[in-house]
Motif scaffolding. Structure first.
Motif, PDB file in Angstrom:
ATOM      1  N   UNK A  26       0.795  -1.223   0.000  1.00  0.00           N
ATOM      2  CA  UNK A  26       0.000   0.000   0.000  1.00  0.00           C
ATOM      3  C   UNK A  26       0.829   1.275   0.000  1.00  0.00           C
ATOM      4  N   UNK A  27       2.084   1.217   0.412  1.00  0.00           N
ATOM      5  CA  UNK A  27       2.914   2.413   0.435  1.00  0.00           C
ATOM      6  C   UNK A  27       3.708   2.641  -0.850  1.00  0.00           C
ATOM      7  N   UNK A  28       3.619   1.723  -1.790  1.00  0.00           N
ATOM      8  CA  UNK A  28       4.383   1.851  -3.032  1.00  0.00           C
ATOM      9  C   UNK A  28       3.702   2.790  -4.018  1.00  0.00           C
ATOM     10  N   UNK A  29       4.514   3.337  -4.921  1.00  0.00           N
ATOM     11  CA  UNK A  29       3.959   4.122  -6.033  1.00  0.00           C
ATOM     12  C   UNK A  29       2.978   3.218  -6.777  1.00  0.00           C
ATOM     13  N   UNK A  30       1.813   3.751  -7.118  1.00  0.00           N
ATOM     14  CA  UNK A  30       0.798   2.903  -7.739  1.00  0.00           C
ATOM     15  C   UNK A  30       0.021   3.665  -8.807  1.00  0.00           C
ATOM     16  N   UNK A  31      -0.806   2.915  -9.515  1.00  0.00           N
ATOM     17  CA  UNK A  31      -1.698   3.514 -10.510  1.00  0.00           C
ATOM     18  C   UNK A  31      -3.073   2.884 -10.332  1.00  0.00           C
ATOM     19  N   UNK A  32      -4.078   3.672 -10.576  1.00  0.00           N
ATOM     20  CA  UNK A  32      -5.450   3.214 -10.427  1.00  0.00           C
ATOM     21  C   UNK A  32      -5.851   2.395 -11.657  1.00  0.00           C
ATOM     22  N   UNK A  33      -6.498   1.261 -11.406  1.00  0.00           N
ATOM     23  CA  UNK A  33      -6.958   0.408 -12.498  1.00  0.00           C
ATOM     24  C   UNK A  33      -8.339  -0.142 -12.159  1.00  0.00           C
ATOM     25  N   UNK A  34      -9.134  -0.328 -13.201  1.00  0.00           N
ATOM     26  CA  UNK A  34     -10.456  -0.926 -13.010  1.00  0.00           C
ATOM     27  C   UNK A  34     -10.321  -2.388 -12.628  1.00  0.00           C
ATOM     28  N   UNK A  35     -11.218  -2.845 -11.780  1.00  0.00           N
ATOM     29  CA  UNK A  35     -11.306  -4.269 -11.496  1.00  0.00           C
ATOM     30  C   UNK A  35     -12.126  -4.872 -12.631  1.00  0.00           C
ATOM     31  N   UNK A  36     -11.543  -5.830 -13.325  1.00  0.00           N
ATOM     32  CA  UNK A  36     -12.171  -6.449 -14.497  1.00  0.00           C
ATOM     33  C   UNK A  36     -12.919  -7.719 -14.126  1.00  0.00           C
ATOM     34  N   UNK A  37     -13.735  -8.185 -15.052  1.00  0.00           N
ATOM     35  CA  UNK A  37     -14.452  -9.454 -14.932  1.00  0.00           C
ATOM     36  C   UNK A  37     -15.107  -9.612 -13.568  1.00  0.00           C
ATOM     37  N   UNK A  38     -15.796  -8.581 -13.159  1.00  0.00           N
ATOM     38  CA  UNK A  38     -16.447  -8.630 -11.853  1.00  0.00           C
ATOM     39  C   UNK A  38     -17.935  -8.909 -11.998  1.00  0.00           C
ATOM     40  N   UNK A  39     -18.445  -9.717 -11.110  1.00  0.00           N
ATOM     41  CA  UNK A  39     -19.877  -9.960 -11.016  1.00  0.00           C
ATOM     42  C   UNK A  39     -20.406  -9.287  -9.758  1.00  0.00           C
ATOM     43  N   UNK A 112     -21.950   4.876  -9.473  1.00  0.00           N
ATOM     44  CA  UNK A 112     -21.309   3.840 -10.280  1.00  0.00           C
ATOM     45  C   UNK A 112     -21.194   2.565  -9.465  1.00  0.00           C
ATOM     46  N   UNK A 113     -21.117   1.468 -10.133  1.00  0.00           N
ATOM     47  CA  UNK A 113     -20.853   0.204  -9.447  1.00  0.00           C
ATOM     48  C   UNK A 113     -19.478  -0.344  -9.823  1.00  0.00           C
ATOM     49  N   UNK A 114     -18.684   0.436 -10.555  1.00  0.00           N
ATOM     50  CA  UNK A 114     -17.343   0.036 -10.990  1.00  0.00           C
ATOM     51  C   UNK A 114     -16.380   0.078  -9.806  1.00  0.00           C
ATOM     52  N   UNK A 115     -15.608  -0.983  -9.601  1.00  0.00           N
ATOM     53  CA  UNK A 115     -14.617  -1.051  -8.537  1.00  0.00           C
ATOM     54  C   UNK A 115     -13.238  -0.708  -9.102  1.00  0.00           C
ATOM     55  N   UNK A 116     -12.395  -0.109  -8.257  1.00  0.00           N
ATOM     56  CA  UNK A 116     -11.045   0.312  -8.649  1.00  0.00           C
ATOM     57  C   UNK A 116     -10.042  -0.232  -7.647  1.00  0.00           C
ATOM     58  N   UNK A 117      -8.851  -0.525  -8.138  1.00  0.00           N
ATOM     59  CA  UNK A 117      -7.768  -1.016  -7.302  1.00  0.00           C
ATOM     60  C   UNK A 117      -6.510  -0.209  -7.616  1.00  0.00           C
ATOM     61  N   UNK A 118      -5.684  -0.011  -6.602  1.00  0.00           N
ATOM     62  CA  UNK A 118      -4.399   0.671  -6.782  1.00  0.00           C
ATOM     63  C   UNK A 118      -3.331  -0.399  -6.991  1.00  0.00           C
ATOM     64  N   UNK A 119      -2.838  -0.521  -8.228  1.00  0.00           N
ATOM     65  CA  UNK A 119      -1.812  -1.512  -8.547  1.00  0.00           C
ATOM     66  C   UNK A 119      -0.431  -0.892  -8.411  1.00  0.00           C
ATOM     67  N   UNK A 120       0.493  -1.597  -7.772  1.00  0.00           N
ATOM     68  CA  UNK A 120       1.841  -1.041  -7.633  1.00  0.00           C
ATOM     69  C   UNK A 120       2.513  -0.923  -9.002  1.00  0.00           C
ATOM     70  N   UNK A 121       3.282   0.145  -9.167  1.00  0.00           N
ATOM     71  CA  UNK A 121       4.076   0.327 -10.387  1.00  0.00           C
ATOM     72  C   UNK A 121       5.109  -0.795 -10.450  1.00  0.00           C
ATOM     73  N   UNK A 122       5.370  -1.305 -11.652  1.00  0.00           N
ATOM     74  CA  UNK A 122       6.274  -2.450 -11.798  1.00  0.00           C
ATOM     75  C   UNK A 122       7.661  -2.184 -11.230  1.00  0.00           C
ATOM     76  N   UNK A 123       8.215  -0.995 -11.500  1.00  0.00           N
ATOM     77  CA  UNK A 123       9.553  -0.682 -10.986  1.00  0.00           C
ATOM     78  C   UNK A 123       9.574  -0.653  -9.464  1.00  0.00           C
ATOM     79  N   UNK A 124       8.558  -0.026  -8.868  1.00  0.00           N
ATOM     80  CA  UNK A 124       8.476   0.038  -7.403  1.00  0.00           C
ATOM     81  C   UNK A 124       8.294  -1.358  -6.817  1.00  0.00           C
ATOM     82  N   UNK A 125       7.478  -2.174  -7.471  1.00  0.00           N
ATOM     83  CA  UNK A 125       7.249  -3.537  -6.991  1.00  0.00           C
ATOM     84  C   UNK A 125       8.516  -4.373  -7.123  1.00  0.00           C
ATOM     85  N   UNK A 126       9.230  -4.211  -8.222  1.00  0.00           N
ATOM     86  CA  UNK A 126      10.486  -4.952  -8.427  1.00  0.00           C
ATOM     87  C   UNK A 126      11.492  -4.600  -7.328  1.00  0.00           C
TER      88      UNK A 126
END
Length: 135
Positions: A26-39, A112-126
């Protein structure tokens, strides 16, 4: 309540994963992304909740749809998946962390009923994975 429910789910499924044992991204640099394939549909009560939510990303390497599949869990249940394009880059790094990690989510926005998640940036995660393995 979400931490409690995740703990109950872990006990019932005989998994050893508890929030305290999961890497916290949660403390890493991140980007917002839609949660896909959700029911999952957010109801009025959930849409009225403002602020960050805790989500758990869990790898699903045996998923027949995509071997780099990453499920998004909230309150002990799958609410959707990380998009294939994002999952391809972070799945191997998540595997290096044991296959699961904590991230922030935003739930849905008003009207809206769209959910969002904060995904860590690849470099920060690496970088995190490198320091996590060294610890």
């Amino acid at each position: 309540m979400s931490v409690w429910w995740e703990h109950v789910r872990s006990l019932l499924s005989l998994r050893a994963h508890e929030h305290a044992a999961l890497p916290d991204l949660r403390g890493l640099e991140s980007r917002r992304a839609r949660v896909e394939r959700t029911h999952f549909l957010a109801d009025d009560h959930e849409r009225s909740h403002n602020g960050d939510r805790m989500y758990v990303l869990r790898r699903e390497p045996r998923n027949s749809r995509d071997a780099s599949s990453i499920a998004v869990h909230a309150r002990g249940r799958v609410v959707g998946y990380v998009s294939d394009s994002h999952a391809a880059g972070i799945a191997p790094l998540l595997d290096d962390l044991g296959g699961a990690a904590l991230v922030n989510g935003l739930g849905s926005t008003a009207g809206s009923s769209r959910l969002w998640v904060e995904l860590p940036a690849e470099d920060a995660l690496r970088e995190f994975v490198g320091s996590y393995e060294a610890a």
